[in-house]
Design a protein around this motif. Structure first.
Motif, PDB file in Angstrom:
ATOM      1  N   TYR A  23      89.837  86.402 -35.538  1.00  0.00           N
ATOM      2  CA  TYR A  23      89.017  85.467 -36.305  1.00  0.00           C
ATOM      3  C   TYR A  23      89.813  84.751 -37.385  1.00  0.00           C
ATOM      4  CZ  TYR A  23      85.167  87.949 -34.084  1.00  0.00           C
ATOM      5  OH  TYR A  23      84.319  88.500 -33.160  1.00  0.00           O
ATOM      6  N   SER A  24      91.019  85.228 -37.623  1.00  0.00           N
ATOM      7  CA  SER A  24      91.840  84.656 -38.676  1.00  0.00           C
ATOM      8  C   SER A  24      92.323  83.258 -38.303  1.00  0.00           C
ATOM      9  CB  SER A  24      93.053  85.559 -38.938  1.00  0.00           C
ATOM     10  OG  SER A  24      93.948  84.953 -39.839  1.00  0.00           O
ATOM     11  N   VAL A  25      92.408  82.401 -39.314  1.00  0.00           N
ATOM     12  CA  VAL A  25      92.933  81.048 -39.104  1.00  0.00           C
ATOM     13  C   VAL A  25      94.367  81.115 -38.597  1.00  0.00           C
ATOM     14  CG1 VAL A  25      93.564  78.902 -40.259  1.00  0.00           C
ATOM     15  CG2 VAL A  25      91.427  80.052 -40.854  1.00  0.00           C
ATOM     16  N   ALA A  26      95.103  82.115 -39.066  1.00  0.00           N
ATOM     17  CA  ALA A  26      96.498  82.271 -38.656  1.00  0.00           C
ATOM     18  C   ALA A  26      96.647  83.178 -37.443  1.00  0.00           C
ATOM     19  CB  ALA A  26      97.308  82.842 -39.817  1.00  0.00           C
ATOM     20  N   GLY A  27      95.527  83.643 -36.900  1.00  0.00           N
ATOM     21  CA  GLY A  27      95.583  84.573 -35.787  1.00  0.00           C
ATOM     22  C   GLY A  27      95.439  83.906 -34.439  1.00  0.00           C
ATOM     23  N   THR A  28      94.904  84.663 -33.472  1.00  0.00           N
ATOM     24  CA  THR A  28      94.825  84.174 -32.101  1.00  0.00           C
ATOM     25  C   THR A  28      93.726  83.150 -31.896  1.00  0.00           C
ATOM     26  OG1 THR A  28      93.250  85.882 -31.412  1.00  0.00           O
ATOM     27  CG2 THR A  28      95.600  86.447 -31.341  1.00  0.00           C
ATOM     28  N   ILE A  67      83.489  82.871 -40.727  1.00  0.00           N
ATOM     29  CA  ILE A  67      82.388  81.958 -41.062  1.00  0.00           C
ATOM     30  C   ILE A  67      82.780  80.489 -40.879  1.00  0.00           C
ATOM     31  CG2 ILE A  67      81.268  83.579 -42.622  1.00  0.00           C
ATOM     32  CD1 ILE A  67      82.497  82.000 -44.966  1.00  0.00           C
ATOM     33  N   THR A  68      83.922  80.247 -40.245  1.00  0.00           N
ATOM     34  CA  THR A  68      84.284  78.873 -39.932  1.00  0.00           C
ATOM     35  C   THR A  68      83.434  78.368 -38.766  1.00  0.00           C
ATOM     36  OG1 THR A  68      86.039  79.611 -38.428  1.00  0.00           O
ATOM     37  CG2 THR A  68      86.657  79.184 -40.734  1.00  0.00           C
ATOM     38  N   PRO A 103      78.906  80.984 -34.818  1.00  0.00           N
ATOM     39  CA  PRO A 103      77.888  81.543 -33.916  1.00  0.00           C
ATOM     40  C   PRO A 103      77.968  83.063 -33.792  1.00  0.00           C
ATOM     41  CG  PRO A 103      78.793  79.546 -32.974  1.00  0.00           C
ATOM     42  CD  PRO A 103      79.644  79.877 -34.170  1.00  0.00           C
ATOM     43  N   THR A 104      79.196  83.596 -33.736  1.00  0.00           N
ATOM     44  CA  THR A 104      79.361  85.046 -33.676  1.00  0.00           C
ATOM     45  C   THR A 104      78.856  85.689 -34.966  1.00  0.00           C
ATOM     46  OG1 THR A 104      81.267  84.900 -32.203  1.00  0.00           O
ATOM     47  CG2 THR A 104      81.037  86.929 -33.481  1.00  0.00           C
ATOM     48  N   PHE A 105      79.198  85.089 -36.091  1.00  0.00           N
ATOM     49  CA  PHE A 105      78.778  85.622 -37.385  1.00  0.00           C
ATOM     50  C   PHE A 105      77.255  85.635 -37.497  1.00  0.00           C
ATOM     51  CE2 PHE A 105      77.795  84.948 -41.945  1.00  0.00           C
ATOM     52  CZ  PHE A 105      78.357  86.110 -42.461  1.00  0.00           C
ATOM     53  N   ASP A 106      76.630  84.520 -37.144  1.00  0.00           N
ATOM     54  CA  ASP A 106      75.167  84.436 -37.224  1.00  0.00           C
ATOM     55  C   ASP A 106      74.502  85.429 -36.272  1.00  0.00           C
ATOM     56  OD1 ASP A 106      75.333  82.468 -39.144  1.00  0.00           O
ATOM     57  OD2 ASP A 106      75.129  80.812 -37.726  1.00  0.00           O
ATOM     58  N   ALA A 107      75.085  85.584 -35.083  1.00  0.00           N
ATOM     59  CA  ALA A 107      74.533  86.538 -34.126  1.00  0.00           C
ATOM     60  C   ALA A 107      74.655  87.969 -34.653  1.00  0.00           C
ATOM     61  CB  ALA A 107      75.249  86.409 -32.785  1.00  0.00           C
ATOM     62  N   LEU A 108      75.772  88.247 -35.344  1.00  0.00           N
ATOM     63  CA  LEU A 108      75.979  89.574 -35.919  1.00  0.00           C
ATOM     64  C   LEU A 108      74.937  89.861 -36.993  1.00  0.00           C
ATOM     65  CD1 LEU A 108      77.839  92.086 -35.965  1.00  0.00           C
ATOM     66  CD2 LEU A 108      79.220  90.914 -37.688  1.00  0.00           C
ATOM     67  N   LEU A 109      74.693  88.881 -37.867  1.00  0.00           N
ATOM     68  CA  LEU A 109      73.672  89.046 -38.901  1.00  0.00           C
ATOM     69  C   LEU A 109      72.303  89.299 -38.272  1.00  0.00           C
ATOM     70  CD1 LEU A 109      74.582  86.252 -41.499  1.00  0.00           C
ATOM     71  CD2 LEU A 109      75.195  88.672 -41.571  1.00  0.00           C
ATOM     72  N   ARG A 117      87.722  86.954 -48.575  1.00  0.00           N
ATOM     73  CA  ARG A 117      87.237  87.771 -47.479  1.00  0.00           C
ATOM     74  C   ARG A 117      85.714  87.755 -47.462  1.00  0.00           C
ATOM     75  NH1 ARG A 117      91.686  87.146 -46.197  1.00  0.00           N
ATOM     76  NH2 ARG A 117      93.259  88.659 -45.526  1.00  0.00           N
ATOM     77  N   VAL A 118      85.150  87.853 -46.264  1.00  0.00           N
ATOM     78  CA  VAL A 118      83.700  87.892 -46.094  1.00  0.00           C
ATOM     79  C   VAL A 118      83.233  89.342 -46.157  1.00  0.00           C
ATOM     80  CG1 VAL A 118      81.781  87.456 -44.514  1.00  0.00           C
ATOM     81  CG2 VAL A 118      83.660  85.812 -44.689  1.00  0.00           C
ATOM     82  N   PHE A 119      82.222  89.585 -46.978  1.00  0.00           N
ATOM     83  CA  PHE A 119      81.607  90.908 -47.056  1.00  0.00           C
ATOM     84  C   PHE A 119      80.142  90.806 -46.674  1.00  0.00           C
ATOM     85  CE2 PHE A 119      85.322  91.495 -49.636  1.00  0.00           C
ATOM     86  CZ  PHE A 119      85.680  92.831 -49.455  1.00  0.00           C
ATOM     87  N   ILE A 120      79.713  91.703 -45.806  1.00  0.00           N
ATOM     88  CA  ILE A 120      78.296  91.853 -45.461  1.00  0.00           C
ATOM     89  C   ILE A 120      77.873  93.241 -45.923  1.00  0.00           C
ATOM     90  CG2 ILE A 120      76.559  91.876 -43.636  1.00  0.00           C
ATOM     91  CD1 ILE A 120      78.540  90.347 -41.857  1.00  0.00           C
ATOM     92  N   VAL A 121      76.800  93.305 -46.689  1.00  0.00           N
ATOM     93  CA  VAL A 121      76.250  94.597 -47.091  1.00  0.00           C
ATOM     94  C   VAL A 121      74.836  94.681 -46.539  1.00  0.00           C
ATOM     95  CG1 VAL A 121      75.629  96.130 -48.987  1.00  0.00           C
ATOM     96  CG2 VAL A 121      77.666  94.676 -49.167  1.00  0.00           C
ATOM     97  N   GLY A 122      74.578  95.718 -45.767  1.00  0.00           N
ATOM     98  CA  GLY A 122      73.258  95.915 -45.187  1.00  0.00           C
ATOM     99  C   GLY A 122      72.560  97.110 -45.821  1.00  0.00           C
ATOM    100  N   ILE A 123      71.282  96.951 -46.088  1.00  0.00           N
ATOM    101  CA  ILE A 123      70.462  98.038 -46.628  1.00  0.00           C
ATOM    102  C   ILE A 123      69.362  98.336 -45.616  1.00  0.00           C
ATOM    103  CG2 ILE A 123      68.964  98.794 -48.508  1.00  0.00           C
ATOM    104  CD1 ILE A 123      71.840  98.309 -49.396  1.00  0.00           C
TER     105      ILE A 123
END
Length: 422
Positions: free
Chosen positions: A107-112, A148-149, A154-160, A188-194
């Motif tokens: 998912y990194s801009v500098a990654g694959t 979140i780019t 779409p993957t991020f929204d689906a994960l949420l 960095r993106v942080f998701i906290v779930g309760i």
């Protein structure tokens, strides 16, 4: 202290020398009686922050044997080496919180850029599988900004949506570590779930005025002596020069380095020999040098912190550079970019000497306290990778404090509501 000379100290043992290692921006808090298991724990940089915030580390897992070794060396034997996709959730102890960040390279801009189709990108769903099976009170998820780019949103929204579907109220925020008392521009993106039955959603802590973009490189590495020298030769070519007046650049995991030979520079180095924009791209990695104290000027009277050893990279053939690859001079008294580990297109060198940051300096830029030490028998590339893959410890610390307070308030509130209804 003169930065070009070692810090003279009385002859003392290695253990006694630890009293001089005082950097710690995650002071230990009393136990909050909250248990935590960590997935994709790496070398434990997030765990360092959570433990300091009062959490009880019960279980951890990582696939990288070197990271597991580093974690075990610093945090205990409760870490399990293995593939999380092959671990039965029943073998993971029940805990109040599950934390961790799946590998981010896809998912990194500098990654694959492969996203969820990449072998590592798929692990976000392995994380979700464990949360669904274990149903902790809360979870903390961390990943790169690239998640979140537009490409990966779409993957991020689906994960949420999936987290909500399995019964969690989720909150997320893009956090810049520099805003939270870390001398590094690291987003960095942080998701906290309760868990929904607890009746509240997590509120991210706001940066404290004393923390907000106040820390610079001088604050975290300015007191360190020049590292010991393992090669005895001057720098010939260098990558980007960091600025001690700025927060460090984001620590990353690559070890591909430009042609460089490093000395401790005790006699000083003419600045004109080391311009800030002289980076040359290479197509081979530097030789791995084992971290250790060798060739220490001053012998027993000189103190060199663990993981603070100077090395050299061998000469290799340059490769074609991209248009955005530039040398960079950081400023000791201002914000720095994300610290890189001598990666080809982002590598930087120390602002006061023509060398790249040592592992100890990178640890401090990641807000890791000095008691954390990477084992000497890990290759230098493995050490940099562990630091670069980690979560800034102070960010984990502050999120952990906020989460503990909110969980405690929820429990107290529920108890009061129960008493009133009775």
């Amino acid at each position: 202290m003169n930065p070009t000379h070692c810090q003279a100290l009385p002859p003392v043992s290695y253990i006694e020398r630890s009293e001089y290692m005082t950097f710690d921006v995650t002071p230990q808090l009393p136990s909050n009686d909250i248990t935590v298991a960590e997935l994709f724990a790496g070398g434990g940089l997030m765990a360092v922050g959570l433990r300091a915030a009062g959490y009880n580390l019960v279980w951890a897992n990582d696939f990288d044997k070197n990271a597991v070794k580093a974690y075990r060396h610093n945090l205990g034997d409760h870490i399990v080496h293995g593939d999380i996709t092959a671990i039965d959730p029943a073998d993971i102890p029940d805990t109040d919180v599950i934390a961790g960040g799946p590998p981010c390279q896809d998912y990194s801009v500098a990654g694959t850029g492969a996203g969820e189709n990449g072998e590592r990108g798929k692990l976000v769903w392995a994380y979700l599988r464990i949360i669904e099976a274990k149903r902790p009170k809360a979870f903390i998820f961390e990943n790169v900004k690239g998640l979140i780019t537009k490409k990966h949103r779409p993957t991020f929204d689906a994960l949420l949506a999936k987290f909500e579907e399995i019964g969690y109220r989720v909150s997320w925020r893009l956090i810049n570590a520099w805003d939270y008392g870390v001398a590094q521009k690291r987003e960095r993106v942080f998701i906290v779930g309760i868990r929904a039955d607890l009746g509240f959603a997590f509120e991210f802590p706001e940066p404290r005025p004393e923390d907000y973009r106040t820390q610079v490189l001088r604050d975290v590495i300015g007191d360190l002596p020049e590292p010991s020298d393992t090669c005895g030769k001057n720098v010939k070519k260098v990558e980007r020069v960091a600025d001690m007046n700025e927060p460090g650049p984001t620590v990353t995991t690559q070890f591909r380095c430009q042609t460089v030979e490093i000395t401790n520079h005790t006699g000083g180095v003419p600045a004109k020999e080391y311009p800030g924009h002289t980076a040359s791209a290479l197509d081979e990695p530097a030789k791995a040098i084992v971290a250790g104290v060798h060739g220490v000027p001053g012998g027993a009277n000189c103190f060199y912190p663990p993981n603070h050893v100077q090395t050299r990279a061998t000469t290799v053939k340059p490769r074609q550079r991209l248009s955005n690859q530039r040398g960079y001079v950081a400023d000791m008294d201002g914000p720095g970019r994300t610290v890189n580990t001598c990666r080809l297109d982002h590598a930087e060198i120390h602002p006061q000497a023509p060398r790249r940051f040592t592992v100890r300096e990178c640890l401090r830029i990641q807000s890791v306290p000095d008691w954390y030490v990477l084992p000497d028998d890990l290759s230098l590339s493995a050490q940099y990778r562990i630091v670069g893959n980690g979560v800034a410890s102070r960010v984990a610390y502050l999120l952990g404090i906020a989460l503990a307070e909110q969980l405690r308030s929820s429990v107290i509130g529920e108890r009061l509501r129960t008493e009133v209804s009775a």
